[in-house]
Design a protein around this motif. Structure first.
Motif, mmCIF file in Angstrom:
data_model
loop_
_atom_site.group_PDB
_atom_site.id
_atom_site.type_symbol
_atom_site.label_atom_id
_atom_site.label_comp_id
_atom_site.label_asym_id
_atom_site.label_seq_id
_atom_site.Cartn_x
_atom_site.Cartn_y
_atom_site.Cartn_z
ATOM 1 N N GLN A 44 -38.514 20.907 -31.571
ATOM 2 C CA GLN A 44 -37.629 20.649 -32.693
ATOM 3 C C GLN A 44 -36.343 21.470 -32.572
ATOM 4 O OE1 GLN A 44 -38.133 18.256 -35.119
ATOM 5 N NE2 GLN A 44 -35.980 18.741 -35.495
ATOM 6 N N ASN A 45 -36.491 22.720 -32.102
ATOM 7 C CA ASN A 45 -35.313 23.574 -31.906
ATOM 8 C C ASN A 45 -34.383 23.000 -30.836
ATOM 9 O OD1 ASN A 45 -36.054 25.479 -33.832
ATOM 10 N ND2 ASN A 45 -37.198 26.728 -32.363
ATOM 11 N N ILE A 46 -34.978 22.460 -29.769
ATOM 12 C CA ILE A 46 -34.188 21.845 -28.695
ATOM 13 C C ILE A 46 -33.437 20.632 -29.228
ATOM 14 C CG2 ILE A 46 -34.315 20.614 -26.493
ATOM 15 C CD1 ILE A 46 -36.777 22.401 -25.839
ATOM 16 N N ILE A 47 -34.150 19.793 -29.981
ATOM 17 C CA ILE A 47 -33.534 18.592 -30.572
ATOM 18 C C ILE A 47 -32.407 18.984 -31.520
ATOM 19 C CG2 ILE A 47 -33.929 16.625 -32.117
ATOM 20 C CD1 ILE A 47 -36.772 16.475 -30.920
ATOM 21 N N ASP A 48 -32.644 20.014 -32.335
ATOM 22 C CA ASP A 48 -31.609 20.475 -33.274
ATOM 23 C C ASP A 48 -30.379 20.990 -32.527
ATOM 24 O OD1 ASP A 48 -33.192 19.835 -35.419
ATOM 25 O OD2 ASP A 48 -33.982 21.862 -35.695
ATOM 26 N N SER A 49 -30.617 21.718 -31.409
ATOM 27 C CA SER A 49 -29.494 22.248 -30.621
ATOM 28 C C SER A 49 -28.660 21.108 -30.044
ATOM 29 C CB SER A 49 -30.014 23.135 -29.479
ATOM 30 O OG SER A 49 -30.635 24.292 -29.983
ATOM 31 N N ILE A 50 -29.345 20.081 -29.549
ATOM 32 C CA ILE A 50 -28.635 18.932 -28.979
ATOM 33 C C ILE A 50 -27.862 18.187 -30.064
ATOM 34 C CG2 ILE A 50 -28.942 16.689 -27.842
ATOM 35 C CD1 ILE A 50 -31.376 17.916 -26.403
ATOM 36 N N ARG A 51 -28.493 18.022 -31.243
ATOM 37 C CA ARG A 51 -27.860 17.298 -32.342
ATOM 38 C C ARG A 51 -26.630 18.036 -32.867
ATOM 39 N NH1 ARG A 51 -31.933 17.280 -35.826
ATOM 40 N NH2 ARG A 51 -32.853 15.370 -35.004
ATOM 41 N N GLU A 52 -26.689 19.367 -32.861
ATOM 42 C CA GLU A 52 -25.599 20.167 -33.422
ATOM 43 C C GLU A 52 -24.581 20.608 -32.364
ATOM 44 O OE1 GLU A 52 -27.645 23.368 -35.285
ATOM 45 O OE2 GLU A 52 -28.718 22.057 -36.697
ATOM 46 N N ALA A 53 -24.731 20.135 -31.132
ATOM 47 C CA ALA A 53 -23.818 20.523 -30.053
ATOM 48 C C ALA A 53 -22.410 20.012 -30.325
ATOM 49 C CB ALA A 53 -24.328 19.970 -28.721
ATOM 50 N N ASN A 54 -21.433 20.685 -29.717
ATOM 51 C CA ASN A 54 -20.038 20.275 -29.828
ATOM 52 C C ASN A 54 -19.782 19.165 -28.802
ATOM 53 O OD1 ASN A 54 -17.232 20.010 -29.697
ATOM 54 N ND2 ASN A 54 -16.890 22.169 -30.189
ATOM 55 N N LYS A 244 -20.973 24.389 -21.132
ATOM 56 C CA LYS A 244 -21.452 25.657 -21.698
ATOM 57 C C LYS A 244 -20.870 25.909 -23.081
ATOM 58 C CE LYS A 244 -18.178 29.233 -20.192
ATOM 59 N NZ LYS A 244 -18.059 30.547 -19.533
ATOM 60 N N TRP A 245 -19.678 25.335 -23.366
ATOM 61 C CA TRP A 245 -19.063 25.539 -24.679
ATOM 62 C C TRP A 245 -19.615 24.578 -25.737
ATOM 63 C CZ3 TRP A 245 -14.905 26.056 -20.783
ATOM 64 C CH2 TRP A 245 -14.532 27.399 -20.610
ATOM 65 N N SER A 246 -20.518 23.701 -25.337
ATOM 66 C CA SER A 246 -21.095 22.770 -26.310
ATOM 67 C C SER A 246 -22.171 23.435 -27.158
ATOM 68 C CB SER A 246 -21.686 21.543 -25.594
ATOM 69 O OG SER A 246 -22.802 21.912 -24.797
ATOM 70 N N LEU A 247 -22.709 24.576 -26.677
ATOM 71 C CA LEU A 247 -23.752 25.306 -27.408
ATOM 72 C C LEU A 247 -23.321 26.751 -27.632
ATOM 73 C CD1 LEU A 247 -26.903 24.101 -25.410
ATOM 74 C CD2 LEU A 247 -26.181 23.311 -27.673
ATOM 75 N N PRO A 248 -23.521 27.281 -28.821
ATOM 76 C CA PRO A 248 -23.133 28.676 -29.102
ATOM 77 C C PRO A 248 -23.861 29.672 -28.187
ATOM 78 C CG PRO A 248 -23.616 27.504 -31.140
ATOM 79 C CD PRO A 248 -24.047 26.607 -30.034
ATOM 80 N N GLU A 249 -25.116 29.347 -27.836
ATOM 81 C CA GLU A 249 -25.924 30.284 -27.040
ATOM 82 C C GLU A 249 -25.471 30.380 -25.586
ATOM 83 O OE1 GLU A 249 -28.691 28.281 -30.074
ATOM 84 O OE2 GLU A 249 -27.042 27.725 -28.734
#
Length: 330
Positions: A44-54, A244-249
């Protein structure tokens, strides 16, 4: 009465089927492996990260991918010109995209389809077109090895520790490559002596194939070819870099981490159909080594793979449909 298939033919058919199915099965296995090694919360965390990506950076990466394919299509003419051919760039681009799409289904079938396509629509002998594609693949391998070398220089200690842990024997690798090289040279020498019959036909085929492969030495614009080559591979790396800039982490990833994960992803693509299943795992494991969380690494890997695969599927399908329309008079 049932037709009995000769054993050699049956064996050949089984080998061809395995060549097509095994990489796909390997990809499915790695998808299952990735799924089974994550909890419901992790997924779910992976899916959320992908959904919230820039998605600005993801789209930019895809555009870089398209540009690299266009440059590759333009560069192809530099190899074909010494052979007396100069196909339309649009046909080169379309043939290239159709080939990449085919590779997602059957590994290495794309090179054959690409040569067949340009041969059909531009009246270029298949052997010569395929020979230039082999040259491209050789150049690609050399460029990848250069990147591996640079990556190794930047982080020699880390890589040596990794090889030591995996007990990889460099002597065996060198011996294997030497044996393969000797066998290849012996085959060419044996074929060269053939004068007729079946071996004569193979000799004629290999001769035209080598003419295409060696076209690189007859080019008048070698420096332009070199520029295009570095532009293509520079775009490949930048495609990875901007994601790499698509995810805050992952926005603080170093060049070392980017190069190492890029190399891991490149080898994953060659192992399965377009890297399906294995690509995200390979990239994620490298990023974890550089301090990125497992979930963020998985999200990065899936975003990178999904973006480039979607680009190939969409534009490859459009190219497949547009090719006969553009060449309707042929």
């Amino acid at each position: 009465m049932k037709k009995i298939i000769p054993l050699p033919s049956l064996t050949k058919k089984i080998k061809n089927i395995l060549k097509r199915i095994l990489p796909l099965l390997l990809g499915v296995f790695f998808i299952w492996y990735s799924y089974s090694n994550t909890t419901a919360s992790d997924r779910q965390n992976i899916i959320d990260s992908i959904r919230e990506a820039n998605y600005f950076w993801i789209v930019l990466s895809m555009l870089m991918g398209i540009l690299s394919h266009i440059i590759r299509a333009v560069r192809w003419n530099l190899l074909l010109e010494p052979l007396g051919y100069r196909p339309k760039i649009i046909n080169n681009v379309l043939a290239l995209l159709v080939g990449y799409l085919a590779n997602l289904g059957i590994p290495r079938s794309g090179e054959l389809l690409r040569a067949t396509t340009v041969s059909t629509y531009e009246d270029i002998p298949f052997q010569k077109a395929f020979g230039t594609i082999i040259t491209e693949r050789i150049i690609d391998v050399l460029m990848l090895l250069i990147i591996v070398f640079i990556t190794g220089i930047l982080q020699t200690e880390i890589i040596l520790d990794y090889f030591s842990d995996k007990e990889i024997n460099f002597v065996k690798i060198i011996i294997t490559l030497t044996v393969l090289g000797v066998l290849g040279i012996s085959f060419l020498y044996f074929i060269k002596k053939a004068k007729g019959g079946f071996l004569g036909k193979i000799k004629a085929f290999v001769k035209e194939l080598l003419e295409g492969v060696l076209s690189i030495f007859k080019m008048k614009k070698k420096w332009l070819f070199l520029f295009y080559t570095f532009a293509i591979w520079g775009l490949y790396i930048f495609m990875f870099w901007v994601i790499k800039w698509s995810l805050p982490e992952t926005n603080t990833l170093s060049l070392n981490a980017i190069l190492a994960s890029f190399v891991a992803g490149a080898f994953a693509v060659s192992a399965t159909n377009g890297g399906v299943g294995l690509y995200p795992i390979a990239v994620s494991q490298i990023l974890i080594f550089y301090g990125i969380s497992s979930n963020a690494g998985d999200a990065f890997g899936w975003i990178m793979w999904s973006a480039q695969t979607s680009m190939i599927v969409i534009f490859g399908a459009l190219a497949f449909l547009f090719l006969p329309i553009y060449n309707k008079n042929k």
